[in-house]
Design a protein around this motif. Structure first.
Motif, PDB file in Angstrom:
ATOM      1  N   TYR A   1      25.786  -3.889  -4.811  1.00  0.00           N
ATOM      2  CA  TYR A   1      26.597  -4.923  -5.210  1.00  0.00           C
ATOM      3  C   TYR A   1      28.123  -4.952  -4.650  1.00  0.00           C
ATOM      4  O   TYR A   1      28.666  -5.959  -4.287  1.00  0.00           O
ATOM      5  CB  TYR A   1      26.538  -5.562  -6.716  1.00  0.00           C
ATOM      6  N   GLY A   2      28.723  -3.726  -4.873  1.00  0.00           N
ATOM      7  CA  GLY A   2      30.022  -3.321  -4.074  1.00  0.00           C
ATOM      8  C   GLY A   2      29.992  -3.828  -2.699  1.00  0.00           C
ATOM      9  O   GLY A   2      30.765  -4.697  -2.262  1.00  0.00           O
TER      10      GLY A   2
ATOM     11  N   PHE B   1      29.447  -7.760  -2.441  1.00  0.00           N
ATOM     12  CA  PHE B   1      30.820  -8.182  -2.583  1.00  0.00           C
ATOM     13  C   PHE B   1      31.891  -8.202  -1.620  1.00  0.00           C
ATOM     14  O   PHE B   1      32.706  -9.249  -1.308  1.00  0.00           O
ATOM     15  CB  PHE B   1      31.374  -7.819  -3.916  1.00  0.00           C
ATOM     16  N   LYS B   2      31.908  -7.031  -0.864  1.00  0.00           N
ATOM     17  CA  LYS B   2      33.071  -6.920   0.008  1.00  0.00           C
ATOM     18  C   LYS B   2      32.800  -7.791   1.235  1.00  0.00           C
ATOM     19  O   LYS B   2      33.695  -8.441   1.797  1.00  0.00           O
ATOM     20  CB  LYS B   2      32.922  -5.468   0.366  1.00  0.00           C
TER      21      LYS B   2
ATOM     22  N   LEU C   1      33.441 -11.433   0.278  1.00  0.00           N
ATOM     23  CA  LEU C   1      34.893 -11.375  -0.015  1.00  0.00           C
ATOM     24  C   LEU C   1      35.456 -11.837   1.522  1.00  0.00           C
ATOM     25  O   LEU C   1      36.375 -12.594   1.615  1.00  0.00           O
ATOM     26  CB  LEU C   1      35.800 -10.169  -0.542  1.00  0.00           C
TER      27      LEU C   1
ATOM     28  N   LEU D   1      32.878 -16.373  -5.872  1.00  0.00           N
ATOM     29  CA  LEU D   1      33.591 -15.144  -6.052  1.00  0.00           C
ATOM     30  C   LEU D   1      33.954 -14.225  -7.134  1.00  0.00           C
ATOM     31  O   LEU D   1      33.482 -12.994  -7.311  1.00  0.00           O
ATOM     32  CB  LEU D   1      34.475 -14.799  -4.936  1.00  0.00           C
ATOM     33  N   PHE D   2      34.577 -15.104  -7.992  1.00  0.00           N
ATOM     34  CA  PHE D   2      34.938 -14.708  -9.278  1.00  0.00           C
ATOM     35  C   PHE D   2      33.729 -14.305 -10.026  1.00  0.00           C
ATOM     36  O   PHE D   2      33.650 -13.272 -10.858  1.00  0.00           O
ATOM     37  CB  PHE D   2      35.819 -15.711 -10.069  1.00  0.00           C
TER      38      PHE D   2
ATOM     39  N   LYS E   1      32.319 -10.925  -8.816  1.00  0.00           N
ATOM     40  CA  LYS E   1      33.033  -9.858  -9.350  1.00  0.00           C
ATOM     41  C   LYS E   1      33.047  -9.585 -11.030  1.00  0.00           C
ATOM     42  O   LYS E   1      32.759  -8.553 -11.297  1.00  0.00           O
ATOM     43  CB  LYS E   1      34.689 -10.053  -8.967  1.00  0.00           C
ATOM     44  N   GLU E   2      32.747 -10.889 -11.898  1.00  0.00           N
ATOM     45  CA  GLU E   2      32.745 -10.594 -13.087  1.00  0.00           C
ATOM     46  C   GLU E   2      31.096  -9.738 -13.498  1.00  0.00           C
ATOM     47  O   GLU E   2      31.106  -9.126 -14.286  1.00  0.00           O
ATOM     48  CB  GLU E   2      32.762 -11.851 -13.875  1.00  0.00           C
ATOM     49  N   GLU E   3      30.163 -10.242 -12.669  1.00  0.00           N
ATOM     50  CA  GLU E   3      28.776  -9.572 -12.865  1.00  0.00           C
ATOM     51  C   GLU E   3      28.805  -8.149 -12.726  1.00  0.00           C
ATOM     52  O   GLU E   3      28.312  -7.385 -13.574  1.00  0.00           O
ATOM     53  CB  GLU E   3      27.937 -10.378 -11.608  1.00  0.00           C
ATOM     54  N   ILE E   4      29.636  -7.725 -11.742  1.00  0.00           N
ATOM     55  CA  ILE E   4      29.864  -6.477 -11.238  1.00  0.00           C
ATOM     56  C   ILE E   4      30.613  -5.628 -12.357  1.00  0.00           C
ATOM     57  O   ILE E   4      30.018  -4.597 -12.922  1.00  0.00           O
ATOM     58  CB  ILE E   4      30.573  -6.127  -9.817  1.00  0.00           C
ATOM     59  N   SER E   5      31.616  -6.134 -12.980  1.00  0.00           N
ATOM     60  CA  SER E   5      32.404  -5.519 -13.872  1.00  0.00           C
ATOM     61  C   SER E   5      31.724  -5.483 -15.371  1.00  0.00           C
ATOM     62  O   SER E   5      31.880  -4.547 -15.910  1.00  0.00           O
ATOM     63  CB  SER E   5      33.752  -6.084 -14.123  1.00  0.00           C
TER      64      SER E   5
END
Length: 129
Positions: free
Chosen positions: A50-51, A54-55, A58, A113-114, A117-121
């Protein structure tokens, strides 16, 4: 008969290629578990995949968000300048429509995108990884 292990990149690529309705790190983690990864390693592999995803998002959507919000700001400036002149109703209406479209599209992509990112965090915090 032991199941042959599939490479983590292959599992992640097939998951993202299917384009699920809602992206969840836990779903990808379950795919790793069903392919023979132990639970802590599956969570870490899902987080890494997922990282990377996400990149990539992004880079593509982040640039689009910036461009669309910049266009919305420029259109808004144009609208403000057109208000001084009489008889520019059609131009003002056209720029209002363009401004609304650019603003909404930029905000939608920004929220996506937010959310990613929230799903990952939240997954990282939940699993304490």
């Amino acid at each position: 008969m032991e199941k042959e292990k599939v490479a983590p990149d292959t599992i992640a690529q097939t998951y993202f290629a299917e384009k699920p309705k809602q992206l969840r790190v836990a779903d990808l983690e379950q795919r790793f578990v069903t392919n023979g990864f132990p639970l802590p390693a599956a969570g870490q592999e899902a987080l890494n995949a997922y990282g990377i995803y996400f990149k990539k998002q992004l880079k593509s959507k982040g640039i689009k968000v910036g461009l669309f919000l910049l266009c919305a700001a420029l259109f808004l400036i144009k609208i403000i300048n057109l208000f001084d002149k009489v008889g520019n109703v059609t131009q003002i209406a056209a720029f209002l429509a363009l401004t609304a479209y650019a603003l909404v599209q930029g905000l939608i992509w920004g929220m996506q995108l937010f959310q990613l990112k929230e799903e990952i965090s939240s997954f990282r915090d939940l699993r304490k990884l």
